[in-house]
Design an enzyme around this catalytic site. Structure first.
Site, short mmCIF file in Angstrom:
data_model
loop_
_atom_site.label_atom_id
_atom_site.label_comp_id
_atom_site.label_asym_id
_atom_site.label_seq_id
_atom_site.Cartn_x
_atom_site.Cartn_y
_atom_site.Cartn_z
N GLU A 287 0.82 -1.22 0.00
CA GLU A 287 0.00 0.00 0.00
C GLU A 287 0.85 1.26 0.00
O GLU A 287 0.82 2.03 0.96
CB GLU A 287 -0.97 -0.02 1.19
CG GLU A 287 -0.31 -0.35 2.50
CD GLU A 287 -1.28 -0.62 3.64
OE1 GLU A 287 -2.40 -1.11 3.37
OE2 GLU A 287 -0.91 -0.33 4.78
N GLY A 289 1.94 5.05 -0.73
CA GLY A 289 1.29 6.34 -0.95
C GLY A 289 2.28 7.22 -1.68
O GLY A 289 2.19 7.46 -2.89
N ARG A 327 5.92 20.13 5.37
CA ARG A 327 6.91 19.07 5.57
C ARG A 327 8.30 19.59 5.91
O ARG A 327 9.09 18.89 6.53
CB ARG A 327 6.97 18.16 4.34
CG ARG A 327 5.66 17.44 4.06
CD ARG A 327 5.78 16.31 3.04
NE ARG A 327 6.53 15.20 3.56
CZ ARG A 327 7.79 14.94 3.31
NH1 ARG A 327 8.46 15.74 2.50
NH2 ARG A 327 8.39 13.92 3.85
N CYS A 358 3.48 33.63 9.03
CA CYS A 358 4.10 34.37 10.14
C CYS A 358 4.88 33.48 11.07
O CYS A 358 4.50 33.30 12.23
CB CYS A 358 3.03 35.14 10.89
SG CYS A 358 2.31 36.39 9.83
N GLU A 359 5.94 32.90 10.56
CA GLU A 359 6.86 32.10 11.37
C GLU A 359 8.20 32.11 10.69
O GLU A 359 8.29 31.92 9.48
CB GLU A 359 6.39 30.64 11.44
CG GLU A 359 5.34 30.42 12.49
CD GLU A 359 5.15 28.96 12.84
OE1 GLU A 359 6.14 28.21 12.92
OE2 GLU A 359 3.99 28.59 13.04
N TYR A 387 1.46 14.11 0.77
CA TYR A 387 1.44 14.76 2.09
C TYR A 387 1.64 16.27 2.00
O TYR A 387 2.23 16.87 2.88
CB TYR A 387 2.48 14.11 3.02
CG TYR A 387 2.32 12.61 3.13
CD1 TYR A 387 1.24 12.06 3.81
CD2 TYR A 387 3.21 11.75 2.50
CE1 TYR A 387 1.08 10.69 3.89
CE2 TYR A 387 3.05 10.37 2.56
CZ TYR A 387 1.98 9.86 3.26
OH TYR A 387 1.81 8.49 3.32
N1 LLP Z 1 0.13 2.14 5.16
C1 LLP Z 1 0.09 2.56 6.42
C2 LLP Z 1 -0.52 1.72 7.44
C3 LLP Z 1 0.64 3.81 6.76
O1 LLP Z 1 0.62 4.21 8.02
C4 LLP Z 1 1.21 4.61 5.75
C5 LLP Z 1 1.77 5.93 6.05
C6 LLP Z 1 1.21 4.14 4.42
C7 LLP Z 1 0.67 2.89 4.16
C8 LLP Z 1 1.78 4.91 3.27
O2 LLP Z 1 3.11 5.23 3.47
P1 LLP Z 1 3.98 5.82 2.26
O3 LLP Z 1 4.06 4.75 1.20
O4 LLP Z 1 3.30 7.03 1.76
O5 LLP Z 1 5.27 6.11 2.89
N2 LLP Z 1 3.27 12.74 6.71
C9 LLP Z 1 4.51 12.01 6.56
C10 LLP Z 1 4.26 10.56 6.17
C11 LLP Z 1 3.39 9.82 7.16
C12 LLP Z 1 3.13 8.42 6.71
C13 LLP Z 1 2.14 7.75 7.60
N3 LLP Z 1 1.76 6.43 7.21
C14 LLP Z 1 5.36 12.71 5.51
O6 LLP Z 1 4.94 13.72 4.96
O7 LLP Z 1 6.48 12.29 5.26
#
Ligand code: LLP
Length: 461
Positions: A287, A289, A327, A358-359, A387
């Site tokens: 999965e 993202g 980020r 404003c930071e 993200y």
């Molecule tokens: N599956 C689960 C259970 C997850 O918790 C996550 C991400 C993904 C899949 C997808 O992960 P990816 O393939 O996108 O790395 N906001 C942070 C990233 C937080 C990811 C949280 N979980 C950032 O901007 O780097």
């Protein structure tokens, strides 16, 4: 350059066959641009890698990286599954026509209302995150008179972040049930006893932006061992295994191993473990993202104030910043930037691209090497597809940017730019706080332009 980005014959940046400058003129800035073909390429890479390395599999997309109704519709067209983590994501996906049976519902603290909603619409799998949640879900399902298919999320004691990974006995994590001490096994056995859940498989997600296949290769055998233990102790063989997301994207100079290599390594570790433990090969779910959408995103900004502090640095401030890209402030993330309309000019100056919020920490790129930058220039930041929009805020009451998708020379809106009216849509003024004139309804209204931007009224306010 990522995706379909290229320098055209006029020396300007083109995304999906449309000049960045034209997108900025048509849709305004800041602007999130989604490069459809870049997404297409990444999905195909994952699908091909999975097809080559495993017989039975399903690729899911992690909606937390970027989800809108339109995007859910696109993901559905690809036949992907969808990892959702809230009632809001489920609702968004449904509004985009995404089939609920292909949704997998994650989260360490789903509310009873969200669980009930998920069951009502027929979400494909609920990923149970704790023993506590297992009991809650059993109750919700029983109350609905349903039997709901579930996975259990386990914490395998391996944590991977960027290029580091650590193995720990007891993982300190709010997510999942630890493998350590037989906890996960005990919850699986309990799940088998409950009448309103049907245990289908196990899941683990070990981190994000993982640059090295090793942690994936370590986690697969641990989960297979868990399946073997369950078979031994309960006589039940689970057939579904989800190894999460976490595959890396390229932001600056990272070396990203090819998807085929990472997926191949993970699959061969899984196959070996299945052989050794004599566990039938499960259906494999991944999965990602970020790996699917990060490089498909480019944000366009307009440069405003430029300021040089002699001997210190030059600040180039743009019309967006930490509210559309949190980020940098949150994770010290690094990005590449360019001036889309001046790509042929030599990059001779190192500047700090700052946001408008404003930071002092509101910086987008700390040391960007660019041609001399002037107020009015267009500036692009790459790898903003994951993200960014999904984590955007209205800090300082700045409307969130529009999102447009581009492909083969065509651009279309995925999300409209927010207006000032949107900002106050849910605000209420308690009656005791209103000016008497307002209560009487005679307050002079603030005129709102076609763009939704408030204009000073004739009274010159
Ligand atoms: N599956 C689960 C259970 C997850 O918790 C996550 C991400 C993904 C899949 C997808 O992960 P990816 O393939 O996108 O790395 N906001 C942070 C990233 C937080 C990811 C949280 N979980 C950032 O901007 O780097």
């Amino acid at each position: 350059m990522p995706g379909t980005c290229r320098v055209n014959e006029k020396g300007r940046l083109e995304i999906g066959g449309v000049e960045a400058g034209e997108l900025a003129r048509r849709f305004g800035t800041p602007l999130y641009v989604f490069d459809e073909e870049a997404f297409d390429q990444r999905v195909r890479e994952f699908q091909a890698a999975l097809a080559r390395s495993w017989r039975d599999y399903q690729l899911l997309y992690a909606g937390k990286a970027f989800l809108t109704t339109g995007f859910a519709a696109l993901v559905a067209q690809y036949g992907l599954g969808l990892d959702v983590v809230s009632g809001g994501e489920i609702y968004t996906a449904l509004q985009g026509g995404f089939p609920p049976a292909r949704m997998v519902f994650h989260g360490n603290n789903k509310t009873v209302e969200e669980l009930d909603f998920a069951l009502r619409v027929g979400v494909g799998r609920v990923v149970v995150d704790s023993a506590d949640e297992l009991h809650r879900l059993q109750q919700v399902a029983a109350a609905r008179g349903q039997v709901t298919p579930i996975w259990l999320r386990v914490t395998p004691g391996i944590e991977a972040h960027t290029h580091h990974y650590i193995q720990t006995g007891q993982l300190d994590s709010k997510f999942g049930v630890p493998l350590a001490g037989g906890q996960a096994l005990a919850v699986l056995q309990e799940a088998l006893q409950l009448p309103n859940v049907r245990l289908m498989g196990v899941h683990a997600h070990i981190g994000s932006q993982i640059l090295d296949p090793t942690p994936f290769q370590l986690v697969a055998p641990l989960l297979v061992q868990l399946l073997a233990q369950l078979r031994e102790q309960a006589g039940v063989t689970l057939r579904e295994l989800d190894l999460g997301g976490g595959f890396a994207a390229r932001y600056t100079k990272e070396v990203i191993p090819p998807v085929a290599q990472v997926v191949g390594a993970l699959a061969s570790a899984l196959a070996t473990a299945c052989d050794q433990q004599q566990v039938p090969a499960p259906k494999l779910f991944l999965e990602p993202g970020r790996a699917l959408v990060a490089e498909a995103g480019i944000t366009l900004y307009r440069v405003g104030t430029c300021k040089t502090i002699p001997g210190v640095r030059t600040y180039v401030s743009v019309d967006g910043g930490m509210a559309d890209n949190p980020r940098v402030a949150l994770y010290q993330a690094t990005y590449r930037a360019c001036l889309p309309d001046r790509l042929q000019e030599p990059a001779t100056e190192t500047v700090t691209v700052a946001g408008r919020f404003c930071e002092s920490g509101d910086v987008l790129v700390r040391d960007a090497l660019l041609p001399p930058v002037h107020s009015g220039d267009l500036l692009a930041v790459f790898t903003t597809g994951a993200y960014h929009y999904s984590m955007a805020s209205n800090y300082n009451r700045v409307p969130r940017p529009a999102v447009v998708t581009v492909r083969a020379g065509q651009a279309e809106v995925l999300v409209e730019r927010e207006t000032y009216a949107d900002l106050v849509r849910l605000d209420r003024i308690p009656s005791a706080w209103r000016r008497p004139a307002d209560v009487a309804g005679s307050a002079e209204p603030v005129a709102v332009s076609a763009h939704g931007q408030a204009e000073a009224s004739a009274a010159g306010r």
